[in-house]
Write an enzyme that holds these catalytic residues in place. Sequence first.
Site, PDB file in Angstrom:
ATOM      1  CG  ASP A  33      -8.818  40.270-123.301  1.00  0.00           C
ATOM      2  OD1 ASP A  33      -9.138  41.094-124.124  1.00  0.00           O
ATOM      3  OD2 ASP A  33      -9.511  39.490-122.365  1.00  0.00           O
ATOM      4  CB  CYS A  68     -13.476  43.433-125.726  1.00  0.00           C
ATOM      5  SG  CYS A  68     -12.269  41.991-124.899  1.00  0.00           S
ATOM      6  CG  ASP A 310      -9.421  43.417-127.976  1.00  0.00           C
ATOM      7  OD1 ASP A 310      -8.543  42.797-127.304  1.00  0.00           O
ATOM      8  OD2 ASP A 310     -10.548  42.692-127.648  1.00  0.00           O
TER       9      ASP A 310
END
Length: 620
Positions: A33, A68, A310
């Site tokens: 993130d 994710c 990600d």
Amino acid sequence: MTLIVVLLACLALAGIGVAAPTRPNIVFIMTDDQDRRLNSLAHMPFLQSELVAKGTEFTKHYTNQALCCPSRSTLLRGQTVHNTNLTNVSQPGGSYNKWVLSGQDKDYLPHWLNAAGYRTEYIGKIMNGYGLSNYNVKSKGWDWSDLLVEPYIDDYNLPVMSQNGQRPVFYDGFHQTDVIRIKALNRLNNLTSQATPFFLAIAPFTPHVGFQQDKPSHRPIPLQRHLEDFPNAKAPRTPNFNPPDKYQANAGGWVKDLLPMNNTAIDFADFVYRSRLQALAGVDEIVADVVALLEQKGVINNTYIIFTSDNGYHLGQHRMPAGKSLFYNEDTNLPFVVRGPGVPANVTSDIPSLHIDLAPTFLNIAGVPEADWPVFLDGRSVLPQWHDPKSSSAAGAAAGQGNSKESINIEYWGRAGIEAPSAGKLGSPFDSTTYKTIRLLGTQQSWVYTVWCSGEKELYNTAEDPYELVNLAQIANSTRLTSRLNALLMVTKSCEQNSCRDPWSLLKPDTGGPRLVSLTQAMDKAYDEFFANFVKVSFDTCLTIQSDTNETPYFPPLNELLGGGLGRAYRNATDVIKPAGGVRTLSTPNYYGTKAQRNASFKSLRAVSRPLTDAELAAQ
């Protein structure tokens, strides 16, 4: 003949062996993130001095989905999300259990690199849903893995990990980021002492939202030694930060209904921004130590170091206090820096790329002939662009010179949420969140076009409106443009293999003209009728999972594709997925990651470790 050639010839004639150059090593560092658009990289001095200044930063690297588990699956399989069918972080859309049940864990990156003669290792977060209930389902392919397990993965001061699928171990008194750093250095020391080329993935959970007993949550928990860092940092007040009604009302989906952020929400965004920078200081230490060890062992010049995340993150943009999952640049445009053999130093490149390109790129580094790559790959190798990052750019594609990465597919299924204490008051989590997006990354023509499951549309000219504020979808003169973008989106929403790499190749107007290769070329009036009559992207209803019947029509029709399309020829059906995770029994109110622990040894980490007890594992 040069002196070195003569010397080598003499050695060969004398029967003395000359070792061939070793294939490059790969160290892949992936955060969780981390934003690119909110300047987090600028606050990481070691990253700047050791990777950015000595490598190339690619400013237009994207993910196909800003979440994710889906993003990680695309990276590991080299396929877009609609083909992996891992569309969310929990059942029924995604999770580690679905990854295993689908059989994709039997045919992905580590297996391919193993076959190429590489040793493969992974440390940190592998995928959502790997936890106490299924830790013994070892992540296949890796020669060594040491993985964070749920439900402790978001409790930074209660690090619990499973080594090679064995009983999870608790590292009492340590911060999770320090544990990953110490373990990564230990494995890297081992790997660099062998002749075998290696791939090492280091995947800290930072700066994902964390949990801390009796402490403010909805933020990452920094190492204790960084808790006072960046005292004056505030979330960047970008033009799309808490925008006025004249912009917000024209957005689509759940975004248009968000109320203006009040002072409490703005203060929260600033608090989270500071926390994220503080937490990333621990990741910056990982970068520093990894580079130092590679230099010490004399392998730095034969090692590619890749730094990315990600997915991205927003903090106040479009009135969203915190979170991800949207198609906007803040969520999908990722940090991406490469240092390694042949990669020029201190270069910034706007050549577009995607996470699905990384698996084929790693195979290229490993020397695997393209003919031997898995046939289902949707990405392409971008190793040539790493070596020559100024050779071409998206500008060429927009001008009609051709570049398949002009067009990037972004998609989403499942619920979406706001990661803030006031989330429930704002209506989070939201159910009507599914959408399809096409993003064109030319510098002369640059657009993003989205169709929501509700039928709402968003269109932004990102060359003139980089903060994606002025929705042009309802403007009459946008019809010719959206007809082209719709056709391109029709291809990319179900593309496979070459049609993902070159979606224009499937759009063939019967005009006798040249093959289409770009939007600029497709805007010729000669193609108006072809695109005006093209089938339209649509949904029957708003579902939280991928359903082929809900997302008809397709182009080409799914029944014309191998296995019915959507990657189904290369994975198992996954209709039933068991919940994963576990129940917390450990707790601590303490912060760890002290200044003394900055230099803690692997031996000291092992000294405080203990396996979880039967009772701690049984609490499911």
